[in-house]
Write a protein that holds these residues in place. Structure first.
Motif, short mmCIF file in Angstrom:
data_model
loop_
_atom_site.label_atom_id
_atom_site.label_comp_id
_atom_site.label_asym_id
_atom_site.label_seq_id
_atom_site.Cartn_x
_atom_site.Cartn_y
_atom_site.Cartn_z
N UNK B 53 37.44 30.51 40.76
CA UNK B 53 38.43 30.92 41.88
C UNK B 53 39.55 31.32 40.95
N UNK B 54 39.29 32.10 39.94
CA UNK B 54 40.22 32.87 39.51
C UNK B 54 40.12 34.33 39.41
N UNK B 57 36.41 35.62 39.38
CA UNK B 57 35.55 34.68 40.06
C UNK B 57 34.21 35.51 40.49
N UNK B 58 34.23 36.74 40.78
CA UNK B 58 32.89 37.48 41.08
C UNK B 58 31.82 37.25 39.92
N UNK B 91 38.99 29.02 36.08
CA UNK B 91 40.01 29.70 36.93
C UNK B 91 40.11 30.96 35.74
N UNK B 215 47.89 44.99 31.60
CA UNK B 215 48.23 43.60 31.64
C UNK B 215 47.25 42.83 32.71
N UNK B 218 48.63 42.80 36.39
CA UNK B 218 49.59 43.95 36.81
C UNK B 218 48.95 44.60 38.00
N UNK B 219 49.82 44.87 38.96
CA UNK B 219 49.52 45.55 40.36
C UNK B 219 50.04 47.16 40.43
N UNK B 243 40.01 43.14 38.87
CA UNK B 243 41.09 43.40 39.79
C UNK B 243 42.00 44.53 39.44
N UNK B 246 39.92 47.84 39.61
CA UNK B 246 39.70 48.50 41.13
C UNK B 246 40.97 49.09 41.39
N UNK B 271 34.90 42.87 43.18
CA UNK B 271 36.41 43.25 43.09
C UNK B 271 36.66 44.57 43.10
#
Lengths: 299, 382
Positions: B53-54, B57-58, B91, B215, B218-219, B243, B246, B271
């Motif tokens: 679930x973290x 998770x995939x 997670x 990091x 980071x987004x 994440x 992507x 992801x």
């Protein structure tokens, strides 16, 4: 160094700065009338982003409608929190109010994690890649333009509301003194509720705009909250237009540091800036040098 | 009078609350009790610590899919020993992974661990497993640090990234590239593969112009992308978690950047496809060999019919790890000491991904890789 590279960074910073400004406005407006930092504000922004996710991805609503729905939902959330949680505590110590704000932020984050899980969500469908607009050597996606345009429109609307409406005048009066405002017959309690709702509305708008640029996680409000708070302190907390300037300055400086020095130093820079501002300009860079009569004395 | 009645009411609420709490605890105990009932001696408890679930998770889901198929095969095998798999969710947090390991060792009394999601989790759990004398057969952790820091109870079917680094650099050189940038996750796995790429690049004549961390969490990579673009590398090694990877690919497309992106297993995940969308087209990655031949084909068709998707090495390796562990249990017996000794002596185990033997560090010998490229939003072997 190529000028296009610098221009790229400035544009990147301006789009981030727009989002920081919208959220920072909420901090400033609420602080202006209550005198307490609303530490749940970052999570209200995250809540808005998730409402945008439900509207756009799950319900398939068009963007303007989703935008409105998110902003109104977060406005209502902030209004409810004020009525049920903050107002009953407002007669006591400010410390209780502060703890209530922090508690609400943890609660919102937990609810988002419970409902949506810790995995990220995105507004984008596999085939939706934003078109890129090129001006000289500078590239700007339509999503970034959307953020700039929407923020400009919201800023204009906010200016009209604060300068030319009874609510705006009441907000200014309450920020300069609740007792005096009450003596003049102004609805102090309603004005405070309106300040929370307005802050929530702007945070929700920022949330749904950010959802187009980035991914959604229940933690997304934490860092945004810190950066927007930094922006509002930088501009002089309690001064809405200072928050706007502060947001843009933080965004641009952050992008310049990220691009010229490296991404590892970006957040360290924001926290460092907050410390320096608090030391050198305790009232913010937008504070007047003398004759400051109140938190909203500078329009 | 008023305050007395209020006090009485409070006391009543308190008693009612306590009664509800006690009743809840009893129900919970009754619910849990059957789980702790003694298991037959031929049922061997094995633990797994996955990210379910973290942020990765995939990976955890793909690992579990492979392990479920292994459990089915174990259940129908002629060996009297069957495996009771106890699944824990980390997670992707080393602290939670360590707590899960403690529970598996002390409470569940597992005889071995099979598959841990994430090198950082494996690096945290491996010393605890050594102290508890419980062997680990890991499937996807690839940090080179595990070769030494994993200790002598740690074995893995995934090769360390020192091999992946050399492979990725040689691949770029085959395509005629001379300059590169490395964008890496600031984690044990990311730093390990970054170092492997940089070391190999020095030997193979590929210049690394830029090394930049991405990091976890980071987004916003737009400033980083502007920095990468200004350096003009011919290839960007993207060694980021799914994440961030992507989002990096997506933001690169939105910034109008056209650069060759290469990476490893993190780029094969759902992801990345979800976050990057159509922008993932053309991204290349190498995966540790997922096997070929009739056994691999049979596994693929079974996996496809069960899960409706193609099996990648991320499911095949966990399958192999659990089947290999079962093979050792059947050969040497179910005690942790016997399993560890069996793993040390194991030679030429035929898995779906290939023939597996361990070297003195518990790493597989003679690793191979397959090349993949995204066409649209799905990838194919090159």
């Amino acid at each position: 160094m190529h000028i296009d590279f610098l221009l790229d960074l400035v544009l990147i910073g301006l789009t981030s700065g727009c989002l920081y400004s919208l959220v920072a406005l909420g901090y400033s407006i609420v602080y202006g009338v209550v005198g307490v930092i609303n530490f749940s504000h970052g999570e209200v922004y995250a809540f808005g982003a998730y409402v945008g996710y439900v509207s756009i991805v799950m319900l398939g609503l068009p963007l303007p409608l989703a935008f409105l729905l998110s902003a109104v939902s977060t406005g209502c959330l902030a209004l409810m929190a004020e009525r049920l949680l903050f107002r009953p505590l407002s007669s006591g110590q400010n410390l209780s109010l502060l703890v209530a704000h922090i508690g609400l932020s943890v609660a919102i984050r937990s609810v988002l994690a419970l409902v949506w899980g810790e995995r990220f969500r995105t507004y984008r469908t596999p085939n939706a890649v934003s078109e890129v607009l090129r001006v000289g050597g500078v590239a700007l996606s339509l999503h970034h333009l959307l953020v700039l345009a929407a923020t400009a429109l919201l800023g204009l609307g906010l200016w009209a509301l604060l300068s030319h409406s009874r609510f705006g005048r009441a907000l200014r009066a309450v920020s300069q003194g609740r007792d005096a405002a009450a003596a003049k017959g102004l609805p102090v309690v309603g004005t405070i509720a309106g300040a929370y709702a307005l802050g929530g509305f702007l945070a929700g708008a920022a949330g749904v705009l950010a959802g187009h640029l980035t991914e959604l996680t229940p933690q997304m409000g934490v860092l945004m909250g810190v950066k927007a708070f930094t922006a509002s302190v930088l501009g002089g907390i309690g001064r809405p237009w200072g928050a706007v300037v502060g947001g843009l300055v933080v965004g641009v400086l952050e992008a310049l540091v990220g691009g010229l020095v490296g991404g590892a130093f970006r957040e360290a820079f924001v926290f460092g800036l907050l410390a320096v501002v608090l030391l050198a300009f305790p009232r913010g860079i937008m504070a007047p040098r003398s004759g400051d009569r109140g938190r909203w004395s500078q329009k | 009078m008023m305050s007395e009645s209020r006090n009485r009411r409070r006391r009543r609420y308190l008693v009612a609350g306590l009664a509800i709490a006690v009743a809840g605890a009893i129900v919970l105990l009754l619910y849990v009790a059957p789980w702790s009932a003694s298991r037959p001696a031929t049922h061997v408890p094995v633990g797994t610590i996955l990210d379910l679930s973290g942020p990765a998770a995939s990976f955890g889901e793909m690992q579990l899919q492979g392990m479920r198929l292994a459990l089915e095969d174990i259940a129908t095998s002629s060996c009297p020993y069957k495996i009771d798999l106890i699944v824990e969710d980390s997670r992707l947090d080393p602290k939670l992974a360590l707590a899960a390991a403690g529970k598996l060792f002390d409470s569940d009394k597992v005889v071995a661990l099979s598959s841990i999601t994430g090198s950082s989790m494996a690096l945290t759990v491996a010393p605890a497993a050594k102290r508890a004398h419980v062997p680990i057969v890991d499937s996807l952790s690839s940090s080179p640090a595990l070769s030494h820091d994993g200790g002598d109870f740690y074995f893995r079917v995934q090769p360390p990234d020192t091999y992946a680094g050399v492979y990725l650099v040689r691949w770029a050189r085959e395509l005629g590239m001379r300059t590169s940038a490395v964008v890496y996750a600031d984690s044990d796995w990311g730093q390990g593969l970054r170092d492997a790429i940089v070391d190999a690049a020095g030997k193979e004549g590929l210049t690394v112009i830029l090394r930049e961390p991405a990091k976890p969490g980071d987004v916003d990579f737009r400033a980083l992308l502007a920095r990468v673009n200004a350096a003009h590398p011919e290839v960007v090694y993207l060694v980021a978690h799914p994440q961030e990877a992507g989002l990096f690919i997506k933001q690169a497309a939105e910034a109008g950047l056209r650069m060759r992106i290469m990476g490893s297993d993190s780029l094969s995940t759902e992801e990345v496809r979800t976050a990057a969308g159509r922008a993932v087209d053309g991204v290349m990655f190498a995966l540790s060999a997922a096997g070929s031949g009739s056994a691999a084909e049979r596994f693929q068709s079974r996996f496809q019919s069960r899960y409706g998707t193609q099996a990648s090495a991320n499911s095949i390796k966990p399958y192999d790890a659990l089947m290999l562990l079962h093979h050792v249990v059947c050969t040497t017996g179910p005690s942790p000491a016997a399993i560890r000794s069996g793993l040390r002596q194991l030679k030429g185990y035929k898995g779906i991904s290939g023939v597996i033997s361990f070297d003195e560090h518990g790493d597989p010998v003679m690793p191979e890789y397959d090349r993949f490229v995204y066409k649209g939003t799905s990838y194919a072997r090159m």
